[in-house]
Scaffold this motif. Sequence first.
Motif, PDB file in Angstrom:
ATOM      1  N   THR A 139      -0.385 -14.348  -6.330  1.00  0.00           N
ATOM      2  CA  THR A 139      -1.050 -13.684  -5.219  1.00  0.00           C
ATOM      3  C   THR A 139      -0.680 -12.206  -5.235  1.00  0.00           C
ATOM      4  OG1 THR A 139       0.751 -14.131  -3.663  1.00  0.00           O
ATOM      5  CG2 THR A 139      -1.045 -15.745  -3.773  1.00  0.00           C
ATOM      6  N   ALA A 140      -1.562 -11.384  -4.680  1.00  0.00           N
ATOM      7  CA  ALA A 140      -1.310  -9.940  -4.586  1.00  0.00           C
ATOM      8  C   ALA A 140      -1.590  -9.493  -3.163  1.00  0.00           C
ATOM      9  CB  ALA A 140      -2.177  -9.181  -5.571  1.00  0.00           C
ATOM     10  N   THR A 141      -0.691  -8.706  -2.619  1.00  0.00           N
ATOM     11  CA  THR A 141      -0.821  -8.195  -1.260  1.00  0.00           C
ATOM     12  C   THR A 141      -0.955  -6.685  -1.291  1.00  0.00           C
ATOM     13  OG1 THR A 141       0.522 -10.013  -0.394  1.00  0.00           O
ATOM     14  CG2 THR A 141       0.259  -8.079   1.019  1.00  0.00           C
ATOM     15  N   VAL A 142      -1.909  -6.157  -0.526  1.00  0.00           N
ATOM     16  CA  VAL A 142      -2.076  -4.709  -0.380  1.00  0.00           C
ATOM     17  C   VAL A 142      -1.259  -4.278   0.833  1.00  0.00           C
ATOM     18  CG1 VAL A 142      -3.710  -2.823  -0.062  1.00  0.00           C
ATOM     19  CG2 VAL A 142      -4.388  -4.865  -1.348  1.00  0.00           C
ATOM     20  N   PRO A 143      -0.137  -3.586   0.631  1.00  0.00           N
ATOM     21  CA  PRO A 143       0.737  -3.257   1.767  1.00  0.00           C
ATOM     22  C   PRO A 143       0.025  -2.455   2.859  1.00  0.00           C
ATOM     23  CG  PRO A 143       1.872  -2.866  -0.302  1.00  0.00           C
ATOM     24  CD  PRO A 143       0.445  -3.139  -0.645  1.00  0.00           C
ATOM     25  N   ALA A 144      -0.893  -1.573   2.468  1.00  0.00           N
ATOM     26  CA  ALA A 144      -1.539  -0.708   3.451  1.00  0.00           C
ATOM     27  C   ALA A 144      -2.385  -1.490   4.448  1.00  0.00           C
ATOM     28  CB  ALA A 144      -2.410   0.327   2.737  1.00  0.00           C
ATOM     29  N   VAL A 203      -1.436   0.492  -5.026  1.00  0.00           N
ATOM     30  CA  VAL A 203      -0.326  -0.354  -5.479  1.00  0.00           C
ATOM     31  C   VAL A 203      -0.338  -1.670  -4.703  1.00  0.00           C
ATOM     32  CG1 VAL A 203       2.186  -0.536  -5.696  1.00  0.00           C
ATOM     33  CG2 VAL A 203       1.047   1.654  -6.114  1.00  0.00           C
ATOM     34  N   VAL A 204      -0.130  -2.771  -5.411  1.00  0.00           N
ATOM     35  CA  VAL A 204      -0.080  -4.086  -4.767  1.00  0.00           C
ATOM     36  C   VAL A 204       1.252  -4.756  -5.056  1.00  0.00           C
ATOM     37  CG1 VAL A 204      -2.580  -4.392  -4.909  1.00  0.00           C
ATOM     38  CG2 VAL A 204      -1.127  -5.311  -6.726  1.00  0.00           C
ATOM     39  N   ILE A 205       1.646  -5.618  -4.148  1.00  0.00           N
ATOM     40  CA  ILE A 205       2.843  -6.447  -4.320  1.00  0.00           C
ATOM     41  C   ILE A 205       2.415  -7.790  -4.889  1.00  0.00           C
ATOM     42  CG2 ILE A 205       4.664  -7.693  -3.096  1.00  0.00           C
ATOM     43  CD1 ILE A 205       4.740  -5.319  -1.127  1.00  0.00           C
ATOM     44  N   ILE A 206       3.009  -8.176  -6.011  1.00  0.00           N
ATOM     45  CA  ILE A 206       2.647  -9.427  -6.675  1.00  0.00           C
ATOM     46  C   ILE A 206       3.732 -10.470  -6.421  1.00  0.00           C
ATOM     47  CG2 ILE A 206       2.241 -10.546  -8.905  1.00  0.00           C
ATOM     48  CD1 ILE A 206       1.087  -7.913  -9.907  1.00  0.00           C
ATOM     49  N   ASN A 207       3.310 -11.630  -5.939  1.00  0.00           N
ATOM     50  CA  ASN A 207       4.218 -12.762  -5.761  1.00  0.00           C
ATOM     51  C   ASN A 207       3.726 -13.931  -6.596  1.00  0.00           C
ATOM     52  OD1 ASN A 207       6.322 -12.101  -3.592  1.00  0.00           O
ATOM     53  ND2 ASN A 207       4.423 -11.402  -2.642  1.00  0.00           N
ATOM     54  N   THR A 208       4.627 -14.583  -7.298  1.00  0.00           N
ATOM     55  CA  THR A 208       4.253 -15.692  -8.160  1.00  0.00           C
ATOM     56  C   THR A 208       5.074 -16.931  -7.832  1.00  0.00           C
ATOM     57  OG1 THR A 208       5.830 -15.063  -9.902  1.00  0.00           O
ATOM     58  CG2 THR A 208       3.610 -14.147 -10.049  1.00  0.00           C
TER      59      THR A 208
END
Length: 457
Positions: free
Chosen positions: A152-157, A110-115
């Motif tokens: 952008t997408a961030t991998v929380p792990a 799962v990734v966090i998407i910020n726009t």
Amino acid sequence: MQDYSGYGAYGGPPSGDYGHTAPLPPTPPPPPPPRRRVGLLSYLAVALVAGALGAGSVVALYSPAASTASQPSSSALPAAPAPLPSTAVPTPSGGSGTGGGSLSKVEQGVVIINTTLKYSSEAAAGTGMVIDAADGLVLTNNHVIENATRITATVPATGKNYPAKVVGYDVTGDIALIQLQDPSGLHQVPLGDSGKVRVGDVVTALGNAQGQNEIVPAGGHITGVNRTITASDQGGAVRSETLHGMLQTDAGIVSGDSGGPLVNAAGQVIGMDTAGNDVRFPDQQAAAGFAIPINTALSVAREIAAGHASSTISIGYPPFIGIYVAQGTSSDPQQQAQDQQQQNNGFGGNGFGGNGNGSGSQSCFNNGTGLPVPATIAPVSSGTLVVGTICGSPAAIAGVTAGSAITSVNGQAVGAPQSLHAQIAKYRPGDTVSLTWVTPSGQHKTANVTLTAGPPL
């Protein structure tokens, strides 16, 4: 509030071979208790640093706008990638060994998407799922990336952050596929078969709850399948649309969860979190969340990855001329102005930013927040009213100004704003079209305009 328009009927889960069910792992511990639910049946991306909207939309096909830059360009919005291999998007439950799983394995994918939405002075946050680790393909909702000029997408792990570009999207089905740039160390989510989901199944919803940049689980059960719902943005100011074939759950799906996974007891993704509400249906006594069945989402993603555009699927970025147009369905520019003024009054105030031309008015705008309705409007009975132009855009370069009415594109007459949208949508970035408009003073003008790449719709 971000304009989350564009919902419609996709028609429910596709028919055909959903693959084979993988052996189920041992039953995991009971899911955590449900979270708080959303107040309205609403799209679940979070609008951050939001300004009040003024003009109804920007051609091509997205909502109005504020910007610190002049316009999208090939450097700001990269071209869509070439069609991907047919194996890039996995099949449900078992394809390429993706069927078995656990909640922890899902979380890894799962990734966090910020726009960034520079044409509406906003940033937004949502969630996505890695469905192809090697190619960096991420599945999410269309409304998570809608109007985005930067993703952008961030991998929380791991904390790794990736720029992303749009592969394609289905506005009517609210499904989008994006590609992370230079991916490494990604994990694909385990996939289940939504065709086997039954009422009463234990599920867990995962997502970037409330845009807090962490993945939060919410437990519950499937309370309905093949549901038809009507969804709108949380503020209720944008028109509502209908979605079909949805999975319904009492898991606490909240803002920011959009694009996140709905996971079954076997640790497999069986849906994509999309909408939530606390409105009671006649047969429903509790609040609900809704998810697009994963089989449906993967079917659309497969068409996108293959580069198969259709009446519902768009590949890459849309064409852009850079004008703000009014809301409404009338072909009369005067009526469009009245409709827009009513909307502006609803948001309160008319603050805006622009480049002055020395006469107290703006020749173009960098900021569409609270855009005022032009005082003088082209004297024509049919055409699309231009509320303003974006500085440096193709329309601004051609000389189109606020108060003008666009009357045709390549000789095809336009009236209501949607008709202009439909005409522009026939073309691709880089195409040159003949644009005809009438100025506020009544002059008829025609110019060739080269379309640039705009944000996804």
